[in-house]
Design a protein around this motif. Sequence first.
Motif, PDB file in Angstrom:
ATOM      1  N   ARG A 104       5.617   4.888  15.342  1.00 35.21           N
ATOM      2  CA  ARG A 104       6.419   6.575  14.965  1.00 35.21           C
ATOM      3  C   ARG A 104       6.910   6.457  13.764  1.00 35.21           C
ATOM      4  N   GLY A 105       5.931   6.226  12.654  1.00 42.55           N
ATOM      5  CA  GLY A 105       6.444   6.525  11.393  1.00 42.55           C
ATOM      6  C   GLY A 105       5.239   7.058  10.783  1.00 42.55           C
ATOM      7  N   VAL A 106       5.269   7.221   9.484  1.00 38.69           N
ATOM      8  CA  VAL A 106       4.154   8.060   8.610  1.00 38.69           C
ATOM      9  C   VAL A 106       3.948   6.993   7.309  1.00 38.69           C
ATOM     10  N   LEU A 107       2.907   6.359   6.942  1.00 40.74           N
ATOM     11  CA  LEU A 107       2.768   5.625   5.741  1.00 40.74           C
ATOM     12  C   LEU A 107       2.133   6.517   4.808  1.00 40.74           C
ATOM     13  N   VAL A 108       2.871   6.578   3.722  1.00 37.86           N
ATOM     14  CA  VAL A 108       2.591   7.322   2.372  1.00 37.86           C
ATOM     15  C   VAL A 108       1.946   6.612   1.505  1.00 37.86           C
ATOM     16  N   LEU A 167      -1.828  11.179   4.194  1.00 33.56           N
ATOM     17  CA  LEU A 167      -0.534  10.361   4.881  1.00 33.56           C
ATOM     18  C   LEU A 167      -1.591   9.427   6.115  1.00 33.56           C
ATOM     19  N   VAL A 168      -0.681   8.625   6.573  1.00 32.97           N
ATOM     20  CA  VAL A 168      -1.399   7.884   7.742  1.00 32.97           C
ATOM     21  C   VAL A 168      -0.026   7.755   9.051  1.00 32.97           C
ATOM     22  N   GLY A 182       1.035  -1.319  -0.179  1.00 33.23           N
ATOM     23  CA  GLY A 182      -0.061   0.017  -0.160  1.00 33.23           C
ATOM     24  C   GLY A 182       0.791   1.363   0.054  1.00 33.23           C
ATOM     25  N   GLY A 183       2.101   1.190   0.085  1.00 33.55           N
ATOM     26  CA  GLY A 183       2.984   2.392   0.105  1.00 33.55           C
ATOM     27  C   GLY A 183       4.377   2.315   0.765  1.00 33.55           C
ATOM     28  N   GLU A 184       4.808   3.461   1.425  1.00 30.98           N
ATOM     29  CA  GLU A 184       5.999   3.715   1.973  1.00 30.98           C
ATOM     30  C   GLU A 184       5.901   3.978   3.311  1.00 30.98           C
ATOM     31  N   HIS A 185       6.552   3.032   4.259  1.00 30.76           N
ATOM     32  CA  HIS A 185       6.405   3.547   5.615  1.00 30.76           C
ATOM     33  C   HIS A 185       7.741   4.064   5.993  1.00 30.76           C
ATOM     34  N   VAL A 186       7.535   5.542   6.291  1.00 29.54           N
ATOM     35  CA  VAL A 186       8.539   6.521   6.450  1.00 29.54           C
ATOM     36  C   VAL A 186       9.056   6.573   7.909  1.00 29.54           C
ATOM     37  N   ALA A 187      10.162   6.395   8.324  1.00 30.75           N
ATOM     38  CA  ALA A 187      10.670   6.334   9.881  1.00 30.75           C
ATOM     39  C   ALA A 187      10.647   7.919  10.245  1.00 30.75           C
TER      40      ALA A 187
END
Length: 286
Positions: free
Chosen positions: A276-280, A270-271, A244-249
């Motif tokens: 403590r990350g952000v799913l793009v 965004l999610v 579903g995307g990229e999980h950014v730390a």
Amino acid sequence: MPTTSSLRSRPDLCPGVLRPWSADDGALVRLRLVGGRLAPESLAALRDVSGEYGDGDIHLTRRANLQLRGLPTRAGDLLPDVVRSIEATGLLPSRTHELVRNVMVSPQTALSGGRADLRPVAAELDALLCGTPRLARLPGRFLFVLDDGRGDLVTRPTDLGLVALDATSAQLRVGSTGWGPVVELASAARALTDLALRFLDERGDGPRAPWHVDEVARPLVAPRPPEAATAVTCPALPFGSVGGGEHVAAPGGVVDSALARLLVGHDRELVVTPWRGVLVPSEEAR
């Protein structure tokens, strides 16, 4: 043996915009994100607020919420200009109920995997919470946890919640280890708010009133065994490319100006995740 709640002598003090926490570096406030969902434009606006009034960063919590630090106060309250600036981000939809909008949701729901899309359930739950005056009395630590059946949040301590059994039904969670009835997802938000009202009836008032469902003297519902489908679990979402995307730390749980600039460059919702990350989300998952 005394219960945890019997040892307390005060209500909870979870911070919010209208109830900041005084720290050595200034006031700390928390902004609740239902299911971690965050519009890029809201993130950009909040970055500007932090840059103008706070420490310049946005801090992520383990409940997938946001915090600002180092904010100015007068007599223990945020300055009116700061409150108005935060409100303009769209992240303070209810002044009366800001402290009780604690709703965690499987971050990848509707993006990849899972048994059901829980976004409509979470949105309805938020609307019912904010639209029911009495629910503003819930403790600020009271938490709803909605797992879409993949098992990423099923082991999380909670007050109320659910685990999706299939695309249309779920079993309710009542406390961190208790289980309630199986309900249709279309009626799940109402069932959860009804249980939250029942919790308020059971907890009573005063500084020693329980903060959590696990602490009340009587069960809110007749206990049920867990359905077999609730036994599914999965590990925390890894960072990098995921379904579903990229999980950014966010190192140390901090979104600094450089990371914020990267995240707001996307035109997708965004999610924020509990890790403590952000799913793009990817273009295909929108």
